[in-house]
Design a protein around this motif. Structure first.
Motif, mmCIF file in Angstrom:
data_model
loop_
_atom_site.group_PDB
_atom_site.id
_atom_site.type_symbol
_atom_site.label_atom_id
_atom_site.label_comp_id
_atom_site.label_asym_id
_atom_site.label_seq_id
_atom_site.Cartn_x
_atom_site.Cartn_y
_atom_site.Cartn_z
ATOM 1 N N PRO A 27 63.235 -52.435 14.160
ATOM 2 C CA PRO A 27 63.955 -53.579 13.587
ATOM 3 C C PRO A 27 63.435 -54.033 12.219
ATOM 4 O O PRO A 27 64.188 -54.629 11.455
ATOM 5 N N ARG A 28 62.204 -53.743 11.901
ATOM 6 C CA ARG A 28 61.640 -54.174 10.618
ATOM 7 C C ARG A 28 61.991 -53.210 9.488
ATOM 8 O O ARG A 28 61.873 -53.544 8.329
ATOM 9 N N ASP A 29 62.366 -51.975 9.864
ATOM 10 C CA ASP A 29 62.726 -50.961 8.878
ATOM 11 C C ASP A 29 63.706 -49.996 9.539
ATOM 12 O O ASP A 29 63.312 -49.015 10.148
ATOM 13 N N PRO A 30 65.003 -50.296 9.443
ATOM 14 C CA PRO A 30 66.002 -49.497 10.156
ATOM 15 C C PRO A 30 66.101 -48.043 9.702
ATOM 16 O O PRO A 30 66.799 -47.253 10.317
ATOM 17 N N THR A 31 65.374 -47.663 8.653
ATOM 18 C CA THR A 31 65.373 -46.254 8.267
ATOM 19 C C THR A 31 64.514 -45.428 9.217
ATOM 20 O O THR A 31 64.560 -44.204 9.180
ATOM 21 N N TYR A 32 63.721 -46.100 10.049
ATOM 22 C CA TYR A 32 62.892 -45.401 11.032
ATOM 23 C C TYR A 32 63.551 -45.558 12.396
ATOM 24 O O TYR A 32 63.688 -46.668 12.898
ATOM 25 N N ALA A 33 63.981 -44.463 12.977
ATOM 26 C CA ALA A 33 64.734 -44.526 14.228
ATOM 27 C C ALA A 33 64.346 -43.376 15.149
ATOM 28 O O ALA A 33 63.446 -42.591 14.853
ATOM 29 N N LEU A 34 65.091 -43.275 16.235
ATOM 30 C CA LEU A 34 64.805 -42.279 17.255
ATOM 31 C C LEU A 34 64.877 -40.852 16.711
ATOM 32 O O LEU A 34 64.119 -39.981 17.149
ATOM 33 N N THR A 35 65.746 -40.603 15.749
ATOM 34 C CA THR A 35 65.841 -39.246 15.198
ATOM 35 C C THR A 35 64.531 -38.823 14.542
ATOM 36 O O THR A 35 64.177 -37.639 14.581
ATOM 37 N N ASP A 36 63.807 -39.772 13.962
ATOM 38 C CA ASP A 36 62.510 -39.447 13.367
ATOM 39 C C ASP A 36 61.529 -38.991 14.438
ATOM 40 O O ASP A 36 60.786 -38.026 14.249
ATOM 41 N N ILE A 37 61.531 -39.681 15.564
ATOM 42 C CA ILE A 37 60.640 -39.302 16.656
ATOM 43 C C ILE A 37 61.058 -37.946 17.227
ATOM 44 O O ILE A 37 60.220 -37.096 17.508
ATOM 45 N N ARG A 38 62.355 -37.737 17.358
ATOM 46 C CA ARG A 38 62.833 -36.430 17.838
ATOM 47 C C ARG A 38 62.352 -35.307 16.920
ATOM 48 O O ARG A 38 61.923 -34.250 17.379
ATOM 49 N N TRP A 39 62.442 -35.532 15.615
ATOM 50 C CA TRP A 39 62.003 -34.513 14.663
ATOM 51 C C TRP A 39 60.506 -34.242 14.814
ATOM 52 O O TRP A 39 60.076 -33.088 14.824
ATOM 53 N N LEU A 40 59.724 -35.310 14.942
ATOM 54 C CA LEU A 40 58.275 -35.141 15.110
ATOM 55 C C LEU A 40 57.954 -34.387 16.403
ATOM 56 O O LEU A 40 57.063 -33.529 16.422
ATOM 57 N N VAL A 41 58.672 -34.707 17.460
ATOM 58 C CA VAL A 41 58.454 -34.022 18.740
ATOM 59 C C VAL A 41 58.841 -32.549 18.612
ATOM 60 O O VAL A 41 58.120 -31.662 19.097
ATOM 61 N N GLY A 54 60.515 -27.249 24.673
ATOM 62 C CA GLY A 54 60.436 -28.610 24.134
ATOM 63 C C GLY A 54 61.071 -28.708 22.756
ATOM 64 O O GLY A 54 61.758 -29.685 22.439
ATOM 65 N N PHE A 55 60.834 -27.685 21.936
ATOM 66 C CA PHE A 55 61.450 -27.653 20.610
ATOM 67 C C PHE A 55 62.970 -27.633 20.729
ATOM 68 O O PHE A 55 63.674 -28.400 20.078
ATOM 69 N N LEU A 56 63.486 -26.738 21.566
ATOM 70 C CA LEU A 56 64.932 -26.590 21.704
ATOM 71 C C LEU A 56 65.587 -27.842 22.286
ATOM 72 O O LEU A 56 66.718 -28.179 21.924
ATOM 73 N N ALA A 57 64.879 -28.549 23.168
ATOM 74 C CA ALA A 57 65.436 -29.796 23.729
ATOM 75 C C ALA A 57 65.735 -30.793 22.611
ATOM 76 O O ALA A 57 66.767 -31.474 22.639
ATOM 77 N N GLN A 58 64.859 -30.874 21.629
ATOM 78 C CA GLN A 58 65.085 -31.799 20.509
ATOM 79 C C GLN A 58 66.072 -31.205 19.504
ATOM 80 O O GLN A 58 66.943 -31.910 18.976
ATOM 81 N N ALA A 59 65.958 -29.920 19.230
ATOM 82 C CA ALA A 59 66.861 -29.272 18.275
ATOM 83 C C ALA A 59 68.310 -29.347 18.759
ATOM 84 O O ALA A 59 69.224 -29.524 17.943
ATOM 85 N N ASP A 60 68.521 -29.254 20.069
ATOM 86 C CA ASP A 60 69.873 -29.340 20.615
ATOM 87 C C ASP A 60 70.515 -30.698 20.311
ATOM 88 O O ASP A 60 71.726 -30.774 20.123
ATOM 89 N N VAL A 61 69.714 -31.742 20.262
ATOM 90 C CA VAL A 61 70.236 -33.084 19.960
ATOM 91 C C VAL A 61 70.353 -33.288 18.450
ATOM 92 O O VAL A 61 71.344 -33.836 17.964
ATOM 93 N N LEU A 62 69.347 -32.842 17.719
ATOM 94 C CA LEU A 62 69.340 -33.048 16.269
ATOM 95 C C LEU A 62 70.345 -32.165 15.534
ATOM 96 O O LEU A 62 70.890 -32.559 14.498
#
Length: 191
Positions: A129-143, A155-163
């Protein structure tokens, strides 16, 4: 006369001590000032305000969270991690998200993968909420990145399938690592 002086000093000391240790609304004011300073890029003031809250209430999750995000912005991930880890389990989503970032900055790939995966499951629509440019997609990318580094292709493919649905990556193909790295690089610009 001597009693009056002693009484005056005791009352003055008690009043002075009261102003040194904020409680209730004063803590909320310090938190508010800390976040306002953080959003203005004044991290010295933000740190001062969050530490002021922690001086009065060492277990204040909101202050630990604010201090952690302040340390992240100052590129001090080890201090950020300590602040975020001071928030009890089940604390704020903002602290858990910041912890994933701190782990990533420290190249703690197994922790990024594990904590990030748990965070995604618990907070499917997260936006900071303090910086809406940081969201769940950032965490998905890091994972995804951490999983790839750890050779956890599932684990990589689980995130790549969503991203990037329909990416067409197959861990059995000879060029999988090259294509997976290229996909991560492409996705970095979008997260």
């Amino acid at each position: 006369m001597r009693r009056a002086v002693v009484l005056f000093l005791l009352v003055g000391f008690a009043v002075g001590c009261g102003s040194e240790s904020p409680t209730g609304p004063n803590l909320e004011q310090l938190l508010s000032e800390g976040w306002a300073a953080w959003q203005a890029g004044d991290y010295t003031t933000a740190q001062d305000r969050f530490e002021g809250v922690l001086d009065a209430d060492p277990d204040n999750s909101a202050a630990h969270t604010g201090l952690g995000w302040t340390h992240l912005r100052e590129l001090r991930p080890a201090l950020a991690r300590v602040s975020f880890e001071s928030v009890p389990p089940g604390g704020t989503a903002d602290a858990a998200a910041g912890l994933v970032l701190a782990y990533a900055a420290e190249d703690a790939n197994a922790r990024v993968r594990d904590h990030g995966t748990a965070f995604i499951a618990a907070n499917p629509g997260y936006v900071f909420p303090r910086d809406p440019t940081y969201a769940l997609t950032d965490i998905r990318w890091l994972v995804a990145r951490a999983a790839l580094v750890l050779a956890d292709y599932e684990g990589f493919l689980a995130q790549a399938d969503v991203l990037s649905p329909g990416h067409g990556l197959n861990p059995e193909s000879a060029d999988f690592l090259e294509r997976a790295a290229a996909l991560l690089e492409t996705l970095r610009a979008t997260v």
